[in-house]
Design an enzyme around this catalytic site. Structure first.
Site, PDB file in Angstrom:
ATOM      1  N   TYR A  89     -28.397  27.680   9.435  1.00 44.54           N
ATOM      2  CA  TYR A  89     -28.945  26.321   9.598  1.00 44.54           C
ATOM      3  C   TYR A  89     -27.835  25.272   9.606  1.00 44.54           C
ATOM      4  O   TYR A  89     -26.910  25.323   8.792  1.00 44.54           O
ATOM      5  CB  TYR A  89     -29.901  25.996   8.448  1.00 44.54           C
ATOM      6  CG  TYR A  89     -31.229  26.726   8.523  1.00 44.54           C
ATOM      7  CD1 TYR A  89     -32.003  26.688   9.687  1.00 44.54           C
ATOM      8  CD2 TYR A  89     -31.700  27.420   7.430  1.00 44.54           C
ATOM      9  CE1 TYR A  89     -33.225  27.354   9.739  1.00 44.54           C
ATOM     10  CE2 TYR A  89     -32.931  28.073   7.471  1.00 44.54           C
ATOM     11  CZ  TYR A  89     -33.686  28.036   8.642  1.00 44.54           C
ATOM     12  OH  TYR A  89     -34.889  28.681   8.690  1.00 44.54           O
TER      13      TYR A  89
ATOM     14  N   LYS B 199     -37.351  34.542 -24.625  1.00 43.69           N
ATOM     15  CA  LYS B 199     -38.051  33.514 -23.846  1.00 43.69           C
ATOM     16  C   LYS B 199     -37.848  33.761 -22.348  1.00 43.69           C
ATOM     17  O   LYS B 199     -36.960  34.533 -21.954  1.00 43.69           O
ATOM     18  CB  LYS B 199     -37.538  32.127 -24.241  1.00 43.69           C
ATOM     19  CG  LYS B 199     -36.043  31.926 -24.045  1.00 43.69           C
ATOM     20  CD  LYS B 199     -35.538  30.683 -24.775  1.00 43.69           C
ATOM     21  CE  LYS B 199     -34.044  30.481 -24.557  1.00 43.69           C
ATOM     22  NZ  LYS B 199     -33.501  29.411 -25.388  1.00 43.69           N
TER      23      LYS B 199
HETATM   24  C1  LIG Z   1     -32.345  29.858 -25.960  1.00 45.45           C
HETATM   25  C2  LIG Z   1     -32.029  29.652 -27.386  1.00 45.45           C
HETATM   26  C3  LIG Z   1     -31.319  30.622 -28.109  1.00 45.45           C
HETATM   27  C4  LIG Z   1     -30.658  31.793 -27.439  1.00 45.45           C
HETATM   28  O1  LIG Z   1     -29.518  31.324 -26.746  1.00 45.45           O
HETATM   29  P1  LIG Z   1     -28.484  32.302 -26.025  1.00 45.45           P
HETATM   30  O2  LIG Z   1     -27.383  31.409 -25.635  1.00 45.45           O
HETATM   31  O3  LIG Z   1     -29.211  32.877 -24.856  1.00 45.45           O
HETATM   32  O4  LIG Z   1     -28.095  33.329 -27.005  1.00 45.45           O
HETATM   33  C5  LIG Z   1     -31.194  30.447 -29.477  1.00 45.45           C
HETATM   34  N1  LIG Z   1     -31.691  29.353 -30.095  1.00 45.45           N
HETATM   35  C6  LIG Z   1     -32.336  28.388 -29.417  1.00 45.45           C
HETATM   36  C7  LIG Z   1     -32.837  27.195 -30.155  1.00 45.45           C
HETATM   37  C8  LIG Z   1     -32.514  28.485 -28.054  1.00 45.45           C
HETATM   38  O5  LIG Z   1     -33.129  27.513 -27.376  1.00 45.45           O
END
Ligand SMILES: *Cc1c(COP(=O)(O)O)cnc(C)c1O
Length: 381
Positions: A268, A48
């Protein structure tokens, strides 16, 4: 080698001031290591958010070539991209089924992770309407209280199994809340809840562990593991070392180095003032590049830092949109000159340390690195 200005520049477009290097062989090796760790469970890859910011277009073919046959994404749009890159892979979409999206799932042969009774009913209705039995996963809630069917809805499905009859149930999954803390008793509670709820449903392969869950031991592997962060070299567990190697380094260029007098302020709002004659390096990376502004200094806690030739140098003053300012007074002048590269992520500053120094986690650092960085890939055959 980083640190040598001339050698470095040849491989980059002129004017490049920030580079993310991604080692696709390491990515593939990490997937193999996690596959071996979880065996006999299958190891999927969570890709993702554009493969955690590293570029789905390069990472997915590398993983597929290594043998990965199942991918998880969050959004349906991401699944469309994965399908183009991995024609034969199984693809799950964690967001589940949004109204009207059924046809897209059918067209790209992706599977929604159904997360509510309504989604189950809608997908079953789509199956009836099209004379098909579409494949899906079912997400059941075991305590995270984010997505997934609560216990009452699982009981409804167990009492009225006909509701699932029109769906080709390929996976039952849940997600752990506290897997980064190996000794947290809620992990075992969630595992027990998951197994108990699962036993009320039709038989299907199960999945519970993301990267950190894989460090909790074989009871959590089930039939399919779902690591994301660890594939990309992250260390997800707060206590245990995950047996993966770094995949990513991030460097940005020094634009200027200047000497300032005692009492001069930097950046800043002048939040940092020199208490001694100081040398300040200005580096071409700011919050628009994904460098958290919370790494400004002083900010009341550990502040941001970069490294030159393995030596840490702290951020001073505010992180601005395109620039950060670094106190390099303690470095040999030769180690930090205009045109040199500062390590933002690499052997000296891990993703975890970069996260901690900005009051966040390595995941957020990784996924927010912006398009302005030039992405340079190696390996991947
Ligand atoms: C993002 C996600 C993962 C992967 O998680 P990591 O900690 O990056 O391994 C697995 N399952 C679900 C439901 C997620 O949302």
């Amino acid at each position: 080698m980083i640190g040598s200005r001339q050698q470095h520049d040849a491989a980059l477009p002129p004017g490049t001031t920030g580079v993310i290097r991604i080692d696709l062989d390491r990515l593939a090796a990490n997937w193999r290591v996690l596959t071996a760790l979880g065996r006999p469970a299958e190891c999927a890859a969570v890709v993702k958010a554009d493969a955690y910011g590293l570029g789905a277009i390069r990472c997915i073919p590398a993983l597929a070539t290594a043998g990965c046959g199942t991918f998880f994404v969050a959004r349906l749009e991401e699944a469309i991209e994965v399908r183009a890159l991995a024609p034969d892979a199984v693809i799950y979409v964690l967001d589940g089924l949004l109204p009207g999206a059924e046809h897209v799932y059918a067209r790209i042969r992706a599977r929604p992770v159904l997360s509510s009774l309504e989604e189950v009913l809608a997908f079953a209705a789509f199956g009836r309407a099209t004379g098909s039995r579409p494949a899906a996963a079912l997400h059941i809630c075991s305590g995270l209280n984010r997505l997934g069917l609560p216990e009452t809805d699982v009981l409804t499905l167990s009492q009225e199994p006909g509701r699932l009859a029109q769906i080709d149930l390929q996976l039952i999954m849940s997600h752990l809340a506290s897997a980064d803390a190996g000794d947290d008793p809620r992990n075992a509670q969630q595992l027990a809840t998951f197994q108990s709820l699962r036993s009320k449903l039709p038989v299907a392969p199960a999945s519970l562990a993301a990267s950190d869950g894989m460090m909790l031991g074989p009871a959590y592997y089930c039939d399919l593991t779902r690591p994301g962060y660890a594939l990309y070299g992250g260390q997800p567990s707060g206590s245990l070392r995950t047996p993966v190697d770094p995949v990513v380094t991030v460097h940005a260029r020094v634009l200027q180095v200047r000497d300032i007098a005692v009492g001069a302020s930097v950046g800043y709002s002048g939040i940092w003032t020199a208490a001694r004659p100081s040398r300040i390096a200005t580096i071409a990376a700011g919050y628009a590049d994904g460098i958290p502004r919370s790494g400004s200094a002083p900010n009341g806690c550990e502040n941001g830092a970069v490294a030159f030739s393995g030596i840490l140098a702290p951020v001073v003053g505010r992180v601005s949109m395109d620039l950060i300012t670094i106190d390099v007074t303690d470095l040999e002048p030769e180690t930090c000159q205009p045109g040199d590269w500062a390590e933002l992520i690499g052997p000296t500053i891990t993703l975890e340390e970069a996260g901690r120094r900005a009051g966040t986690i390595g995941y957020e650092i990784l996924t927010r690195l912006s398009r302005r960085f030039y992405r340079m890939y190696s390996g991947g055959g």
